[in-house]
Design a protein around this motif. Structure first.
Motif, PDB file in Angstrom:
ATOM      1  N   THR A   1       0.843  -1.205   0.000  1.00 37.30           N
ATOM      2  CA  THR A   1       0.000   0.000   0.000  1.00 37.30           C
ATOM      3  C   THR A   1       0.873   1.248   0.000  1.00 37.30           C
ATOM      4  OG1 THR A   1      -0.115  -0.087   2.421  1.00 37.30           O
ATOM      5  CG2 THR A   1      -1.919  -1.118   1.186  1.00 37.30           C
ATOM      6  N   ASP A   2       2.140   1.048   0.357  1.00 35.76           N
ATOM      7  CA  ASP A   2       3.114   2.139   0.369  1.00 35.76           C
ATOM      8  C   ASP A   2       4.431   1.585  -0.155  1.00 35.76           C
ATOM      9  OD1 ASP A   2       5.505   3.444   2.167  1.00 35.76           O
ATOM     10  OD2 ASP A   2       4.002   4.945   1.594  1.00 35.76           O
ATOM     11  N   LEU A   3       5.001   2.197  -1.198  1.00 33.72           N
ATOM     12  CA  LEU A   3       6.193   1.655  -1.841  1.00 33.72           C
ATOM     13  C   LEU A   3       7.384   1.604  -0.895  1.00 33.72           C
ATOM     14  CD1 LEU A   3       6.092   3.270  -5.415  1.00 33.72           C
ATOM     15  CD2 LEU A   3       5.378   0.982  -4.738  1.00 33.72           C
ATOM     16  N   GLU A   4       7.571   2.636  -0.106  1.00 31.03           N
ATOM     17  CA  GLU A   4       8.708   2.673   0.812  1.00 31.03           C
ATOM     18  C   GLU A   4       8.617   1.541   1.831  1.00 31.03           C
ATOM     19  OE1 GLU A   4      12.351   4.575   1.599  1.00 31.03           O
ATOM     20  OE2 GLU A   4      10.864   5.150   0.091  1.00 31.03           O
ATOM     21  N   GLN A   5       7.424   1.342   2.388  1.00 28.51           N
ATOM     22  CA  GLN A   5       7.234   0.293   3.369  1.00 28.51           C
ATOM     23  C   GLN A   5       7.407  -1.088   2.734  1.00 28.51           C
ATOM     24  OE1 GLN A   5       6.817   0.603   6.769  1.00 28.51           O
ATOM     25  NE2 GLN A   5       7.238  -1.594   6.639  1.00 28.51           N
ATOM     26  N   CYS A   6       6.903  -1.229   1.501  1.00 26.10           N
ATOM     27  CA  CYS A   6       7.032  -2.508   0.809  1.00 26.10           C
ATOM     28  C   CYS A   6       8.501  -2.850   0.561  1.00 26.10           C
ATOM     29  CB  CYS A   6       6.263  -2.467  -0.509  1.00 26.10           C
ATOM     30  SG  CYS A   6       6.245  -4.037  -1.407  1.00 26.10           S
ATOM     31  N   ALA A   7       9.304  -1.846   0.169  1.00 31.69           N
ATOM     32  CA  ALA A   7      10.735  -2.077  -0.045  1.00 31.69           C
ATOM     33  C   ALA A   7      11.409  -2.515   1.249  1.00 31.69           C
ATOM     34  CB  ALA A   7      11.387  -0.810  -0.591  1.00 31.69           C
ATOM     35  N   ASN A   8      11.043  -1.889   2.355  1.00 31.22           N
ATOM     36  CA  ASN A   8      11.596  -2.279   3.649  1.00 31.22           C
ATOM     37  C   ASN A   8      11.212  -3.717   4.005  1.00 31.22           C
ATOM     38  OD1 ASN A   8      12.993   0.028   5.408  1.00 31.22           O
ATOM     39  ND2 ASN A   8      11.430   0.988   4.118  1.00 31.22           N
ATOM     40  N   ASP A   9       9.962  -4.074   3.711  1.00 29.43           N
ATOM     41  CA  ASP A   9       9.494  -5.425   4.002  1.00 29.43           C
ATOM     42  C   ASP A   9      10.254  -6.466   3.180  1.00 29.43           C
ATOM     43  OD1 ASP A   9       7.690  -4.343   5.756  1.00 29.43           O
ATOM     44  OD2 ASP A   9       5.972  -4.481   4.386  1.00 29.43           O
ATOM     45  N   ILE A  10      10.532  -6.164   1.922  1.00 27.60           N
ATOM     46  CA  ILE A  10      11.259  -7.105   1.065  1.00 27.60           C
ATOM     47  C   ILE A  10      12.670  -7.324   1.594  1.00 27.60           C
ATOM     48  CG2 ILE A  10      12.275  -7.385  -1.243  1.00 27.60           C
ATOM     49  CD1 ILE A  10       9.780  -6.011  -2.389  1.00 27.60           C
ATOM     50  N   VAL A  11      13.353  -6.247   1.964  1.00 23.19           N
ATOM     51  CA  VAL A  11      14.703  -6.366   2.510  1.00 23.19           C
ATOM     52  C   VAL A  11      14.694  -7.158   3.818  1.00 23.19           C
ATOM     53  CG1 VAL A  11      16.595  -5.044   3.552  1.00 23.19           C
ATOM     54  CG2 VAL A  11      15.627  -4.326   1.355  1.00 23.19           C
ATOM     55  N   ALA A  12      13.711  -6.868   4.657  1.00 23.59           N
ATOM     56  CA  ALA A  12      13.616  -7.574   5.941  1.00 23.59           C
ATOM     57  C   ALA A  12      13.374  -9.071   5.738  1.00 23.59           C
ATOM     58  CB  ALA A  12      12.498  -6.961   6.785  1.00 23.59           C
ATOM     59  N   GLN A  13      12.515  -9.414   4.801  1.00 22.41           N
ATOM     60  CA  GLN A  13      12.224 -10.826   4.531  1.00 22.41           C
ATOM     61  C   GLN A  13      13.463 -11.549   4.008  1.00 22.41           C
ATOM     62  OE1 GLN A  13       9.569 -12.879   4.893  1.00 22.41           O
ATOM     63  NE2 GLN A  13       8.398 -11.303   5.970  1.00 22.41           N
ATOM     64  N   ALA A  14      14.247 -10.882   3.146  1.00 25.76           N
ATOM     65  CA  ALA A  14      15.461 -11.509   2.631  1.00 25.76           C
ATOM     66  C   ALA A  14      16.472 -11.727   3.746  1.00 25.76           C
ATOM     67  CB  ALA A  14      16.059 -10.640   1.522  1.00 25.76           C
ATOM     68  N   ALA A  15      16.574 -10.763   4.650  1.00 21.89           N
ATOM     69  CA  ALA A  15      17.489 -10.916   5.788  1.00 21.89           C
ATOM     70  C   ALA A  15      17.059 -12.073   6.676  1.00 21.89           C
ATOM     71  CB  ALA A  15      17.535  -9.604   6.580  1.00 21.89           C
ATOM     72  N   MET A  16      15.750 -12.205   6.924  1.00 22.36           N
ATOM     73  CA  MET A  16      15.222 -13.293   7.741  1.00 22.36           C
ATOM     74  C   MET A  16      15.455 -14.645   7.070  1.00 22.36           C
ATOM     75  SD  MET A  16      11.660 -11.636   9.133  1.00 22.36           S
ATOM     76  CE  MET A  16      11.141 -13.204   9.801  1.00 22.36           C
ATOM     77  N   ALA A  17      15.508 -14.641   5.736  1.00 22.64           N
ATOM     78  CA  ALA A  17      15.721 -15.891   4.997  1.00 22.64           C
ATOM     79  C   ALA A  17      17.181 -16.331   5.046  1.00 22.64           C
ATOM     80  CB  ALA A  17      15.269 -15.725   3.555  1.00 22.64           C
ATOM     81  N   GLY A  18      18.058 -15.505   5.625  1.00 22.62           N
ATOM     82  CA  GLY A  18      19.457 -15.902   5.794  1.00 22.62           C
ATOM     83  C   GLY A  18      20.428 -15.231   4.842  1.00 22.62           C
ATOM     84  N   SER A  19      20.032 -14.130   4.180  1.00 26.32           N
ATOM     85  CA  SER A  19      20.928 -13.456   3.244  1.00 26.32           C
ATOM     86  C   SER A  19      22.230 -13.059   3.930  1.00 26.32           C
ATOM     87  CB  SER A  19      20.252 -12.207   2.668  1.00 26.32           C
ATOM     88  OG  SER A  19      21.130 -11.508   1.820  1.00 26.32           O
ATOM     89  N   ASN A  20      23.339 -13.394   3.288  1.00 21.39           N
ATOM     90  CA  ASN A  20      24.651 -13.066   3.832  1.00 21.39           C
ATOM     91  C   ASN A  20      25.351 -11.975   3.030  1.00 21.39           C
ATOM     92  OD1 ASN A  20      25.215 -14.417   1.511  1.00 21.39           O
ATOM     93  ND2 ASN A  20      26.382 -16.080   2.467  1.00 21.39           N
TER      94      ASN A  20
END
Length: 580
Positions: free
Chosen positions: A217-236
């Motif tokens: 619903t908000d592009l900035e928030q969505c971008a933050n969510d994508i980065v957070a999800q990748a970090a939670m998935a174990g991105s190194n």
């Protein structure tokens, strides 16, 4: 100095995009990712350059990776918007990225360690009119999310190495030359474009990315969510993503410039002393079936200007109006003193206000010099070539080069006039194709333009025809018809040797002109500079061709004199035999 405010030549239905992004170092000590986005605030720049977004990922094993990625995104944005408006997107971005790659590669060579260079991946989108232009090199990515479906647009330039880690096969700064993928897609309203680095897309599947984008619903928030999800998935790795949403699009069927002119009125034919807006007619310079040209002055300015007004007979001719606004668009963007300027005007009337160029037309010069020396012609032709090259440098093909459209100034320079038939690559990205019927003078335009195609070589053809005419007073091809309907059959494209008109001109000069206006553009000069050089000093290929040419071609007078002499001898011998 003109102080009038430039009118806004756009419709209310305009391209609009919005951005949102997030970048994180993740588990790394330094963040070597970078992204940038830009949407011009000026309507004119948004129309001619569009909005842009780019992302870069510096090579992690290099100490200069962060500087490389930052340089890529900042310099790309800055340099792209500094290119001429007349350049198309592909031409502009190609020049920018080639220059950027050379800079990175040069600085990489200064490093003593091969792996410690200025190397970065790079992906960008330019949104212009209703088209997205994609540029990509390396393993950063661009996705499109449309109507619930995610599509990966770019392909990674990497190869799998030992273990799980691959290595880049292409990136900016790796080599002195770089091959950048380029493609275009048609935009749709509500499209979302995702630009990401491998720290994101290597750890999230397309399904996961699509789900996150569907909930935005908000592009900035969505971008933050994508980065957070990748970090939670174990991105190194570093994690970066940039989102761009298409909110509105311009009309795709007709340009904003043409929409503006549909509401302007063609004024009646003016007499000396009459005025339109603030401009008083001082002198009538030309009055023809297509247009009228006046010398005008205003109480607000000291200098004289030219006013070009369409003929009333074209009031309802949409194609003519398109050509007229194309001329305005190009004329406003000329900065060389060898190209006539056209100044923007706010008016309810349709006309051009142009720079006044003192001097005489090349046609008048030809009348005054019916048999010029080769040196005189070379000097004038060099000035002509300088003007045409100035137009080529801003990505414009004139398509109507003829003696009437060239003004010879008192200082000996040639200034090009009349861009009514001209075509700019920058317009091709946002307008419908150019007119099917050529607008130039049939006596000077190249055969491929008659067939609906024209480029800088077509202008070289016209220059060759003019050069031939300056020396001979004639044109190199015989006319068959005066209508466009007969296409290529309007002329007999058999070159008439210059020696038929001028015996004092060296044959090698004739060969240079013949190549300049060759009907087949594959046999024609590819650059104006090469033509000018060969006209001054013949290259070895021209001399060899001259030496190998038969006498009938090199010197037809001597050939026929020889034939006549032989025939006379035969006749005399026959008479002697008859009376012996």
């Amino acid at each position: 100095m003109m102080t009038q405010k430039q009118p806004s030549l756009v419709s209310e239905n305009q391209l609009d995009v919005s951005f949102g992004g997030c970048s994180s170092a993740g588990v790394r000590e330094h963040n070597q990712d970078a992204f940038a986005a830009h949407k011009p605030t000026r309507v004119a720049q948004l129309n001619h350059k569009g909005a842009s977004a780019c992302i870069a990922d510096g090579v992690s094993c290099s100490q200069h990776g962060q500087q490389a990625s930052q340089t890529c995104v900042t310099q790309f944005i800055e340099d792209y918007y500094a290119t001429p408006d007349t350049w198309g997107v592909k031409q502009a971005v190609s020049r920018v990225l080639s220059s950027l790659n050379r800079w990175l590669y040069h600085h990489s060579q200064q490093s003593q360690l091969r792996h410690n260079g200025f190397v970065s991946t790079f992906s960008a989108v330019v949104f212009k009119s209703a088209t997205a232009h994609f540029l990509h090199v390396g393993d950063s990515r661009i996705y499109r999310y449309r109507q619930g479906k995610l599509l990966q647009i770019t392909k990674d330039h990497c190869r799998q190495g030992l273990g799980d880690k691959g290595f880049l096969t292409r990136a900016l700064g790796i080599d002195s030359q770089v091959e950048v993928d380029y493609q275009t897609h048609e935009l749709q309203r509500d499209d979302i474009y995702l630009l990401s680095t491998d720290g994101v897309h290597d750890w999230l599947s397309n399904t996961q990315l699509g789900e996150l984008l569907s909930q935005q619903t908000d592009l900035e928030q969505c971008a933050n969510d994508i980065v957070a999800q990748a970090a939670m998935a174990g991105s190194n790795d570093n994690l970066s993503c940039l989102l761009v949403k298409v909110n509105t699009l311009p009309y795709a069927d007709i340009s904003e410039l043409n929409q503006q002119l549909l509401h302007r009125v063609i004024p009646p034919v003016l007499e000396q002393g009459q005025s339109i807006d603030q401009w008083r007619v001082e002198k009538i310079l030309y009055s023809g079936s297509r247009s009228h040209i006046y010398a005008v002055k205003s109480p607000r300015y000291q200098q004289t200007y030219l006013m070009k007004v369409p003929s009333l007979s074209y009031q309802d001719d949409l194609d003519y109006r398109k050509a007229f606004i194309r001329e305005q668009w190009i004329g406003e963007r000329t900065s060389s003193p060898l190209l006539m300027r056209i100044y923007p005007q706010e008016s309810r009337f349709l006309y051009h206000l142009c720079q006044f160029v003192p001097g005489i037309t090349l046609r008048q010069w030809m009348f005054d010099h019916p048999k010029p020396t080769l040196t005189e012609v070379r000097n004038v032709f060099s000035a002509m070539a300088a003007a045409v090259r100035a137009l080529q440098r801003i990505g414009v093909t004139h398509r109507d080069l003829k003696p009437e459209n060239m003004m010879l100034t008192p200082s000996g320079e040639i200034v090009l006039l009349d861009y009514g038939a001209a075509d700019a690559q920058g317009l091709a990205d946002s307008e419908s194709p150019a007119d099917a019927i050529p607008l130039g003078d049939l006596g000077y335009i190249a055969p491929e333009y008659i067939d609906g195609r024209a480029d800088h070589q077509s202008d070289i053809f016209s220059m060759g025809v003019i050069l031939y005419e300056m020396l001979s007073g004639e044109r190199p091809f015989k006319k068959r018809s005066v209508t466009y309907q007969s296409s290529r059959q309007a002329y007999d494209w058999q070159y008439q040797p210059l020696s038929r008109h001028r015996q004092d001109v060296p044959f090698w000069v004739d060969q240079v002109i013949k190549r300049a206006c060759h009907p087949d553009n594959r046999e024609r000069y590819t650059s104006m500079s090469e033509l000018v050089a060969d006209l001054s000093t013949p290259n070895q290929a021209v001399l060899t061709e001259t030496e190998n040419a038969p006498l009938l071609v090199r010197d037809p007078v001597r050939f026929w004199q020889g034939v006549s002499g032989i025939l006379l001898v035969i006749v005399i011998l026959q008479l002697l035999i008859a009376f012996s």
